[in-house]
Design a protein around this motif. Structure first.
Motif, mmCIF file in Angstrom:
data_model
loop_
_atom_site.group_PDB
_atom_site.id
_atom_site.type_symbol
_atom_site.label_atom_id
_atom_site.label_comp_id
_atom_site.label_asym_id
_atom_site.label_seq_id
_atom_site.Cartn_x
_atom_site.Cartn_y
_atom_site.Cartn_z
ATOM 1 N N GLU A 23 1.806 1.688 6.578
ATOM 2 C CA GLU A 23 2.589 1.145 7.687
ATOM 3 C C GLU A 23 2.589 -0.379 7.682
ATOM 4 O OE1 GLU A 23 -0.168 1.578 11.532
ATOM 5 O OE2 GLU A 23 -0.379 3.224 10.112
ATOM 6 N N GLU A 24 1.504 -0.993 7.199
ATOM 7 C CA GLU A 24 1.456 -2.448 7.129
ATOM 8 C C GLU A 24 2.377 -2.977 6.036
ATOM 9 O OE1 GLU A 24 -2.644 -4.153 7.533
ATOM 10 O OE2 GLU A 24 -3.197 -2.050 7.795
ATOM 11 N N THR A 25 2.331 -2.352 4.865
ATOM 12 C CA THR A 25 3.233 -2.757 3.787
ATOM 13 C C THR A 25 4.686 -2.577 4.206
ATOM 14 O OG1 THR A 25 1.603 -2.172 2.097
ATOM 15 C CG2 THR A 25 3.895 -2.327 1.387
ATOM 16 N N ALA A 26 4.969 -1.468 4.876
ATOM 17 C CA ALA A 26 6.338 -1.201 5.315
ATOM 18 C C ALA A 26 6.828 -2.286 6.271
ATOM 19 C CB ALA A 26 6.415 0.168 5.978
ATOM 20 N N TYR A 27 5.998 -2.653 7.235
ATOM 21 C CA TYR A 27 6.425 -3.660 8.211
ATOM 22 C C TYR A 27 6.553 -5.034 7.563
ATOM 23 C CZ TYR A 27 6.782 -6.226 12.607
ATOM 24 O OH TYR A 27 7.213 -7.042 13.631
ATOM 25 N N TRP A 28 5.630 -5.356 6.654
ATOM 26 C CA TRP A 28 5.720 -6.629 5.929
ATOM 27 C C TRP A 28 7.051 -6.720 5.176
ATOM 28 C CZ3 TRP A 28 2.793 -11.059 5.415
ATOM 29 C CH2 TRP A 28 3.110 -11.891 4.330
ATOM 30 N N LYS A 231 0.066 -4.730 12.905
ATOM 31 C CA LYS A 231 1.407 -5.271 12.699
ATOM 32 C C LYS A 231 1.572 -6.615 13.403
ATOM 33 C CE LYS A 231 3.529 -0.808 11.825
ATOM 34 N NZ LYS A 231 4.483 0.235 12.260
ATOM 35 N N ALA A 232 0.910 -6.777 14.537
ATOM 36 C CA ALA A 232 0.924 -8.079 15.210
ATOM 37 C C ALA A 232 0.331 -9.147 14.299
ATOM 38 C CB ALA A 232 0.149 -8.000 16.520
ATOM 39 N N ARG A 233 -0.698 -8.790 13.553
ATOM 40 C CA ARG A 233 -1.304 -9.734 12.607
ATOM 41 C C ARG A 233 -0.286 -10.190 11.568
ATOM 42 N NH1 ARG A 233 -3.276 -8.770 7.501
ATOM 43 N NH2 ARG A 233 -4.589 -10.458 6.672
ATOM 44 N N LEU A 234 0.501 -9.271 11.041
ATOM 45 C CA LEU A 234 1.481 -9.626 10.016
ATOM 46 C C LEU A 234 2.561 -10.544 10.568
ATOM 47 C CD1 LEU A 234 1.914 -6.153 8.272
ATOM 48 C CD2 LEU A 234 0.475 -8.065 7.550
ATOM 49 N N LEU A 235 3.056 -10.231 11.759
ATOM 50 C CA LEU A 235 4.098 -11.068 12.348
ATOM 51 C C LEU A 235 3.559 -12.458 12.668
ATOM 52 C CD1 LEU A 235 6.944 -11.466 13.379
ATOM 53 C CD2 LEU A 235 6.283 -10.357 15.529
ATOM 54 N N LEU A 236 2.347 -12.530 13.214
ATOM 55 C CA LEU A 236 1.749 -13.832 13.503
ATOM 56 C C LEU A 236 1.549 -14.627 12.217
ATOM 57 C CD1 LEU A 236 0.442 -15.904 15.351
ATOM 58 C CD2 LEU A 236 -1.690 -14.579 15.244
ATOM 59 N N MET A 237 1.074 -13.976 11.178
ATOM 60 C CA MET A 237 0.852 -14.643 9.896
ATOM 61 C C MET A 237 2.150 -15.244 9.355
ATOM 62 S SD MET A 237 -0.582 -12.921 6.369
ATOM 63 C CE MET A 237 -1.965 -12.194 7.240
ATOM 64 N N LEU A 238 3.221 -14.463 9.406
ATOM 65 C CA LEU A 238 4.494 -14.929 8.863
ATOM 66 C C LEU A 238 5.090 -16.056 9.704
ATOM 67 C CD1 LEU A 238 6.027 -11.518 7.778
ATOM 68 C CD2 LEU A 238 5.520 -13.451 6.270
ATOM 69 N N LYS A 239 4.955 -15.970 11.014
ATOM 70 C CA LYS A 239 5.486 -17.041 11.862
ATOM 71 C C LYS A 239 4.696 -18.333 11.671
ATOM 72 C CE LYS A 239 8.534 -16.795 13.997
ATOM 73 N NZ LYS A 239 9.973 -16.926 13.609
#
Length: 256
Positions: A23-28, A231-239
């Motif tokens: 699910e993390e790879t998918a959201y990334w 998933k919040a971690r991934l979005l925060l990382m990218l922003k």
């Protein structure tokens, strides 16, 4: 992947992946892939020596989805157990059951019936974030639990974390010690996003006691809404990678 998807003879991409972090790879990928062609992740809950091995069926279904015109524009999807789930909402809910991937209150976006792919809704809450070659900022997830003293959150900040996601309880609540640790991070310019350990629902600035969602929000934290901590971690990382670190800019991204 965008180079492969840009080829006119390519209808979509199917990725075989372990189910634990799928699910993390998918959201990334949903956040970073530019193409509107379908990308489907599949895995298996049964190993190849089991008489009911689910891998081949999931792979066949994914290929059918990738070649279905209605899949264009749906973003990244997971195809498991004849169900199609959107990357943003899907999560693994069972360690061994083949019907492990679910989207909670939102439900799956489609199904595969034998050789027929049927979409019942469209994944609307999607956004694209361009990424460069620079290293991604370090973002840690810290959990709230009974007796948490916030020391690990402070340690993460002291060790150079550029962002923090707190896995809070309920709608985004925590005890006083964790609240003070959140303020410690914010005071040092480290953005903090408040998610919840509850599978369904969302974090909101509602409760006004010390450590409640409203007090942490008023202190400068961002609400993850219905995004899971991972998933919040991934979005925060990218922003952060994009150069967005102010509360208003981050909250706008999590509200999309």
């Amino acid at each position: 992947m965008d180079d492969a998807l840009a080829r006119p003879e390519v209808a979509g991409v199917v990725i075989a992946h372990g189910t634990d972090t799928m699910e993390e790879t998918a959201y990334w990928l949903d956040l970073t892939v530019k193409s509107n062609k379908p990308v489907i992740l599949i895995g298996a809950q049964r190993n190849a020596s089991s008489p009911d091995f689910d891998g081949p069926r999931n792979l066949l279904n994914a290929i059918r989805i990738a070649t279905t015109p209605e899949a264009v524009g749906q973003g990244v999807m997971l195809a498991m157990n004849n169900q199609i789930n959107a990357a943003r909402t899907v999560t693994k809910t069972h360690t061994g059951n083949v019907e492990t991937f679910k989207s909670g209150d939102f439900g799956f976006i489609g199904e595969v019936w034998d050789d027929k792919v049927v979409f019942s809704r469209t994944a609307l809450r999607r956004q694209h974030i361009d990424i460069g070659s620079a290293e991604m900022p370090r973002v840690e997830i810290l959990a709230m639990f009974g007796g948490a003293d916030g020391s690990l959150l402070r340690y993460a900040v002291d060790q150079g974390a550029k962002g923090i996601v707190v896995q809070a309880v309920g709608m985004g609540n925590m005890n006083v010690s964790m609240y003070e640790a959140v303020k410690y991070a914010l005071g040092r310019g480290v953005p903090v996003v408040i998610a919840t350990r509850v599978p369904n629902g969302r974090t909101m600035p509602l409760y006004g006691f010390v450590g409640g969602g409203k007090t942490t929000f008023d202190a400068g934290a961002v609400m993850a809404g219905d995004l899971s901590p991972q998933k919040a971690r991934l979005l925060l990382m990218l922003k952060l990678h994009q150069g967005v670190s102010d509360k208003a800019g981050l909250q706008a991204a999590f509200d999309r």
